[in-house]
Design a protein around this motif. Structure first.
Motif, PDB file in Angstrom:
ATOM      1  N   ILE A 252     -32.526  28.707 -56.619  1.00 22.77           N
ATOM      2  CA  ILE A 252     -32.771  27.355 -56.851  1.00 22.77           C
ATOM      3  C   ILE A 252     -34.144  27.409 -57.331  1.00 22.77           C
ATOM      4  O   ILE A 252     -34.896  26.855 -58.111  1.00 22.77           O
ATOM      5  CB  ILE A 252     -32.683  26.439 -55.689  1.00 22.77           C
ATOM      6  CG1 ILE A 252     -31.703  26.303 -55.272  1.00 22.77           C
ATOM      7  CG2 ILE A 252     -33.587  25.089 -55.825  1.00 22.77           C
ATOM      8  CD1 ILE A 252     -31.153  25.638 -53.946  1.00 22.77           C
ATOM      9  N   ALA A 253     -35.204  28.224 -56.760  1.00 23.94           N
ATOM     10  CA  ALA A 253     -36.491  28.514 -57.002  1.00 23.94           C
ATOM     11  C   ALA A 253     -36.866  29.169 -58.290  1.00 23.94           C
ATOM     12  O   ALA A 253     -37.746  28.451 -59.050  1.00 23.94           O
ATOM     13  CB  ALA A 253     -37.142  29.475 -56.083  1.00 23.94           C
ATOM     14  N   PHE A 254     -35.936  29.908 -58.837  1.00 23.71           N
ATOM     15  CA  PHE A 254     -36.185  30.656 -60.090  1.00 23.71           C
ATOM     16  C   PHE A 254     -36.067  29.720 -61.371  1.00 23.71           C
ATOM     17  O   PHE A 254     -36.377  29.536 -62.319  1.00 23.71           O
ATOM     18  CB  PHE A 254     -35.349  31.884 -60.423  1.00 23.71           C
ATOM     19  CG  PHE A 254     -35.857  32.944 -59.324  1.00 23.71           C
ATOM     20  CD1 PHE A 254     -37.410  33.122 -58.941  1.00 23.71           C
ATOM     21  CD2 PHE A 254     -34.997  34.181 -58.977  1.00 23.71           C
ATOM     22  CE1 PHE A 254     -37.636  34.043 -58.193  1.00 23.71           C
ATOM     23  CE2 PHE A 254     -35.603  35.121 -58.242  1.00 23.71           C
ATOM     24  CZ  PHE A 254     -36.793  35.038 -57.735  1.00 23.71           C
ATOM     25  N   VAL A 255     -34.786  28.646 -60.993  1.00 21.63           N
ATOM     26  CA  VAL A 255     -34.527  27.777 -62.124  1.00 21.63           C
ATOM     27  C   VAL A 255     -35.494  26.612 -62.076  1.00 21.63           C
ATOM     28  O   VAL A 255     -36.050  26.306 -63.098  1.00 21.63           O
ATOM     29  CB  VAL A 255     -32.826  27.272 -61.600  1.00 21.63           C
ATOM     30  CG1 VAL A 255     -32.831  25.973 -62.438  1.00 21.63           C
ATOM     31  CG2 VAL A 255     -32.007  28.272 -61.717  1.00 21.63           C
ATOM     32  N   LEU A 256     -36.072  26.125 -60.889  1.00 18.84           N
ATOM     33  CA  LEU A 256     -37.084  25.114 -60.791  1.00 18.84           C
ATOM     34  C   LEU A 256     -38.185  25.885 -61.610  1.00 18.84           C
ATOM     35  O   LEU A 256     -39.052  25.094 -62.393  1.00 18.84           O
ATOM     36  CB  LEU A 256     -37.299  24.823 -59.711  1.00 18.84           C
ATOM     37  CG  LEU A 256     -36.651  23.812 -58.565  1.00 18.84           C
ATOM     38  CD1 LEU A 256     -37.114  23.847 -57.400  1.00 18.84           C
ATOM     39  CD2 LEU A 256     -36.774  22.569 -59.428  1.00 18.84           C
ATOM     40  N   PHE A 257     -38.693  27.091 -61.296  1.00 18.77           N
ATOM     41  CA  PHE A 257     -39.972  27.707 -61.836  1.00 18.77           C
ATOM     42  C   PHE A 257     -39.835  27.679 -63.560  1.00 18.77           C
ATOM     43  O   PHE A 257     -40.582  27.566 -64.233  1.00 18.77           O
ATOM     44  CB  PHE A 257     -39.963  28.986 -61.501  1.00 18.77           C
ATOM     45  CG  PHE A 257     -41.192  29.651 -61.709  1.00 18.77           C
ATOM     46  CD1 PHE A 257     -42.427  29.609 -60.938  1.00 18.77           C
ATOM     47  CD2 PHE A 257     -41.488  30.708 -62.817  1.00 18.77           C
ATOM     48  CE1 PHE A 257     -43.652  29.878 -61.128  1.00 18.77           C
ATOM     49  CE2 PHE A 257     -42.522  31.184 -62.923  1.00 18.77           C
ATOM     50  CZ  PHE A 257     -43.626  30.794 -62.241  1.00 18.77           C
ATOM     51  N   GLY A 258     -38.621  28.140 -63.910  1.00 23.06           N
ATOM     52  CA  GLY A 258     -38.325  28.376 -65.436  1.00 23.06           C
ATOM     53  C   GLY A 258     -38.341  27.023 -66.124  1.00 23.06           C
ATOM     54  O   GLY A 258     -38.806  26.700 -67.274  1.00 23.06           O
ATOM     55  N   ILE A 259     -37.792  25.989 -65.460  1.00 20.20           N
ATOM     56  CA  ILE A 259     -38.021  24.548 -65.812  1.00 20.20           C
ATOM     57  C   ILE A 259     -39.301  24.074 -66.049  1.00 20.20           C
ATOM     58  O   ILE A 259     -39.835  23.526 -67.092  1.00 20.20           O
ATOM     59  CB  ILE A 259     -36.929  23.756 -65.144  1.00 20.20           C
ATOM     60  CG1 ILE A 259     -35.408  23.942 -65.079  1.00 20.20           C
ATOM     61  CG2 ILE A 259     -37.398  21.906 -65.531  1.00 20.20           C
ATOM     62  CD1 ILE A 259     -34.792  23.058 -64.332  1.00 20.20           C
ATOM     63  N   GLY A 260     -40.021  24.459 -65.058  1.00 19.47           N
ATOM     64  CA  GLY A 260     -41.454  24.020 -65.074  1.00 19.47           C
ATOM     65  C   GLY A 260     -42.318  24.508 -66.228  1.00 19.47           C
ATOM     66  O   GLY A 260     -42.829  23.758 -66.869  1.00 19.47           O
ATOM     67  N   LEU A 261     -42.107  25.808 -66.319  1.00 15.75           N
ATOM     68  CA  LEU A 261     -42.874  26.249 -67.540  1.00 15.75           C
ATOM     69  C   LEU A 261     -42.258  26.054 -68.789  1.00 15.75           C
ATOM     70  O   LEU A 261     -43.082  25.967 -69.593  1.00 15.75           O
ATOM     71  CB  LEU A 261     -42.899  28.004 -67.302  1.00 15.75           C
ATOM     72  CG  LEU A 261     -43.490  28.728 -66.409  1.00 15.75           C
ATOM     73  CD1 LEU A 261     -43.397  30.193 -66.253  1.00 15.75           C
ATOM     74  CD2 LEU A 261     -44.967  28.294 -66.343  1.00 15.75           C
ATOM     75  N   GLY A 262     -40.932  25.744 -68.943  1.00 10.07           N
ATOM     76  CA  GLY A 262     -40.465  25.115 -70.140  1.00 10.07           C
ATOM     77  C   GLY A 262     -40.974  23.769 -70.555  1.00 10.07           C
ATOM     78  O   GLY A 262     -41.166  23.585 -71.846  1.00 10.07           O
ATOM     79  N   LEU A 263     -41.391  23.091 -69.463  1.00  9.25           N
ATOM     80  CA  LEU A 263     -41.922  21.792 -69.743  1.00  9.25           C
ATOM     81  C   LEU A 263     -43.464  21.971 -69.991  1.00  9.25           C
ATOM     82  O   LEU A 263     -43.927  20.983 -70.693  1.00  9.25           O
ATOM     83  CB  LEU A 263     -41.772  20.903 -68.486  1.00  9.25           C
ATOM     84  CG  LEU A 263     -40.324  20.316 -68.117  1.00  9.25           C
ATOM     85  CD1 LEU A 263     -40.233  19.672 -66.827  1.00  9.25           C
ATOM     86  CD2 LEU A 263     -39.908  19.428 -69.370  1.00  9.25           C
ATOM     87  N   PHE A 264     -44.085  22.800 -69.546  1.00  5.33           N
ATOM     88  CA  PHE A 264     -45.395  23.011 -69.472  1.00  5.33           C
ATOM     89  C   PHE A 264     -45.868  23.840 -71.036  1.00  5.33           C
ATOM     90  O   PHE A 264     -46.890  23.193 -71.810  1.00  5.33           O
ATOM     91  CB  PHE A 264     -45.933  23.677 -68.350  1.00  5.33           C
ATOM     92  CG  PHE A 264     -47.703  23.713 -68.429  1.00  5.33           C
ATOM     93  CD1 PHE A 264     -48.378  22.772 -67.889  1.00  5.33           C
ATOM     94  CD2 PHE A 264     -48.206  24.944 -68.918  1.00  5.33           C
ATOM     95  CE1 PHE A 264     -49.723  22.832 -67.887  1.00  5.33           C
ATOM     96  CE2 PHE A 264     -49.526  24.782 -69.022  1.00  5.33           C
ATOM     97  CZ  PHE A 264     -50.162  23.815 -68.264  1.00  5.33           C
ATOM     98  N   ILE A 265     -45.182  24.900 -71.309  1.00  2.80           N
ATOM     99  CA  ILE A 265     -45.828  25.763 -72.188  1.00  2.80           C
ATOM    100  C   ILE A 265     -45.899  25.230 -73.849  1.00  2.80           C
ATOM    101  O   ILE A 265     -47.074  25.092 -74.262  1.00  2.80           O
ATOM    102  CB  ILE A 265     -45.143  27.119 -72.188  1.00  2.80           C
ATOM    103  CG1 ILE A 265     -45.626  27.933 -70.859  1.00  2.80           C
ATOM    104  CG2 ILE A 265     -45.501  28.066 -73.457  1.00  2.80           C
ATOM    105  CD1 ILE A 265     -44.793  29.099 -70.600  1.00  2.80           C
ATOM    106  N   ALA A 266     -44.735  24.813 -74.086  1.00  4.09           N
ATOM    107  CA  ALA A 266     -44.555  24.274 -75.661  1.00  4.09           C
ATOM    108  C   ALA A 266     -45.647  23.149 -75.806  1.00  4.09           C
ATOM    109  O   ALA A 266     -46.413  23.224 -76.616  1.00  4.09           O
ATOM    110  CB  ALA A 266     -43.269  24.071 -75.932  1.00  4.09           C
ATOM    111  N   PRO A 267     -45.509  22.155 -75.167  1.00  6.76           N
ATOM    112  CA  PRO A 267     -46.372  20.900 -75.271  1.00  6.76           C
ATOM    113  C   PRO A 267     -47.871  21.343 -75.235  1.00  6.76           C
ATOM    114  O   PRO A 267     -48.661  20.734 -75.782  1.00  6.76           O
ATOM    115  CB  PRO A 267     -45.972  20.090 -74.043  1.00  6.76           C
ATOM    116  CG  PRO A 267     -44.556  20.139 -73.975  1.00  6.76           C
ATOM    117  CD  PRO A 267     -44.607  21.713 -73.873  1.00  6.76           C
TER     118      PRO A 267
END
Length: 492
Positions: free
Chosen positions: A379-394
């Protein structure tokens, strides 16, 4: 340009058979994608392999972290230098040379018989990786017509995501079956094919600026300044920040950075354009870029040791679990642009870092729960990846949009440098905090190799708050960047 250097860097013409084919441009795109794929594959494989390499060479944390740091610092130190040389002398020959150096060093890493040899070959590998990184986007953009560039850049981003996602899983299988040497040898066949195809298919450089001067003073200052900074942080984990070596390193690094700033302001062709740092939205966004990558590689570093040494998982199992982070990142990133347009950069960036914070907090609270750690960590790794996916490109898009069009090339190069510096920071922070927490535990042996599972997991848990701080700083930097007004004529 000297006659000798001119002869050395002369670019071979591509095979006419390739040039006459309508799909020639996509061969070039494929070559560039192979380069970014093996770069990301190598980076994440090595992160997973650090515990194995530490055991193989009986290396303490401060030393084993240099397997990653030696590559990253070489990459970052040479990136501005090679970027300028490629502008002056052309890209094709230097790009092929980057492939050749990278795969030669990879093969040598796999044959290393001592820890010192491994570090030297990793540094050499970083030089090759820097040559690839300094050229990849420029070659791709100049080889593909405007109407196809979005598609080509999409393939490039996909190759990055696939390499980053495949690294932990492939690395885990290789470590469990063939041994650590194969984590370096795996990239050699890809590179050999790329060298041959690059020689035959890459177009000659058009429009290189040989009139530009080379900033020798900046080139001599930037590498030592970066290396001393990271060395001080790494050394502080064992000897303390008040140690003579750490203090001297910090002071000398500060002086070198000051001299570098003065040199770049006075240079007519600076390696790092000081005009970028007169744009608050750009330098704040760049800081957020570095901090987000520090967060990513800090998690890779700490959780590799937790999974393999703390929970005694096999490298293959640990690799597949860690792969959840880049997989979630890669699946989320394509949707982040639409979300940014709908909700705005500030809201999406804040939401991304809140996901990352939630993941770090979940890891802190559940590290000691050995019976259920697989569920919580998934759960933590999926949340972490989603968070960075939302943050990095924008954040990357907003940061590049903050600069005038005339500085867009320099801004792109600077973001590449900030990613490398952020990765170095993440590894250094992970190594420093984990080593410090192990030593602070009165009942623990100072070596991670002989520490019990409970001791190491407790040290990882108490090291994770440092990553929470990085997440807060990344969010704050991005938020402050969005409040700054972009100058007239910014790049879109």
């Amino acid at each position: 340009m000297s006659p000798f250097l001119g002869r050395l860097l002369v670019e071979p013409a591509p095979l006419s058979w390739f040039e006459n084919k309508p799909w020639h441009q996509w061969v070039v795109v494929g070559l560039v994608c192979v380069g970014t794929f093996i770069g990301q594959l190598d980076a994440t494989i090595v992160q997973l392999a650090l515990p194995t390499l530490g055991r193989a060479f009986d290396a303490p944390l401060q030393q084993v972290s240099w397997v990653a740091l030696s590559y990253l610092l070489a990459f970052a130190s040479f990136l501005p230098i090679f970027g300028r040389l490629c502008e002056m002398f052309g890209r094709k020959t230097l790009y092929i040379a980057g492939y050749a150096i990278f795969i030669t060093a990879s093969a040598l890493c796999g044959m290393a018989e001592s820890f010192e040899q491994l570090l030297f070959f990793r540094f050499l590998q970083g030089i090759g990786g820097s040559l690839l990184g300094a050229n990849s986007i420029s070659i791709l953009v100049k080889s593909v017509p405007q109407e196809s560039r979005g598609r080509a850049l999409g393939y490039f981003a996909a190759a990055q995501a696939i390499g980053m996602s495949a690294g932990p899983a492939v690395g885990g299988v290789l470590l469990a079956t063939l041994g650590w040497r194969w984590i370096f040898w795996i990239t050699v066949p890809f590179g050999l094919v790329a060298v041959v195809l690059g020689w035959l298919a890459l177009p000659r450089t058009i429009g290189n600026d040989s009139a530009k001067t080379f900033d020798r003073g900046g080139a001599l200052l930037i590498g030592p300044a970066l290396i001393l900074t990271v060395t001080a942080l790494n050394h502080a984990s064992g000897a303390g920040m008040v140690s003579t070596f750490s203090l001297v390193s910090v002071v000398v690094a500060a002086i070198l950075f000051w001299l570098l700033a003065r040199r770049e302001r006075a240079s007519s062709s600076p390696l790092i354009n000081p005009a970028l740092f007169r744009i608050p939205a750009f330098y704040l966004g760049s800081a957020a870029v570095a901090l987000s990558y520090a967060l990513l590689y800090g998690i890779f570093f700490l959780m590799s040791f937790a999974l393999e040494h703390g929970y005694s998982e096999s490298p293959a199992e640990a690799g597949f679990r860690l792969a959840l982070v880049p997989v979630a990142l890669g699946l989320t990133a394509p949707f982040s642009s639409q979300l940014r347009e709908r909700f705005g950069v500030r809201m999406i960036g804040t939401a991304g870092m809140l996901f990352c914070l939630a993941a770090v907090v979940l890891l802190i609270l559940t590290t000691a729960d050995i019976a259920h750690h697989r569920l919580y960590h998934t759960i933590a790794f999926v949340l972490f990846g989603i968070g960075l996916g939302l943050f990095i490109a924008p954040n990357n898009t907003a940061t590049l949009a903050a600069v005038p069009a005339s500085l867009s090339g320099a801004a792109g190069s600077m973001l590449n440098l900030m990613r490398a510096l952020g990765t170095s920071l993440g590894v250094a922070v992970g190594a420093a905090t984990l080593s410090w927490r192990l030593q602070e535990d009165a009942g623990a042996d100072k070596s991670w190799l002989t520490a019990s599972s409970d001791t190491l997991l407790a040290a990882v848990s108490s090291s994770l708050p440092a990553l929470a701080i990085l997440a807060v700083l990344a969010a704050a930097s991005a938020l402050m960047a969005t409040r700054e007004k972009a100058p007239e004529g910014t790049a879109s």
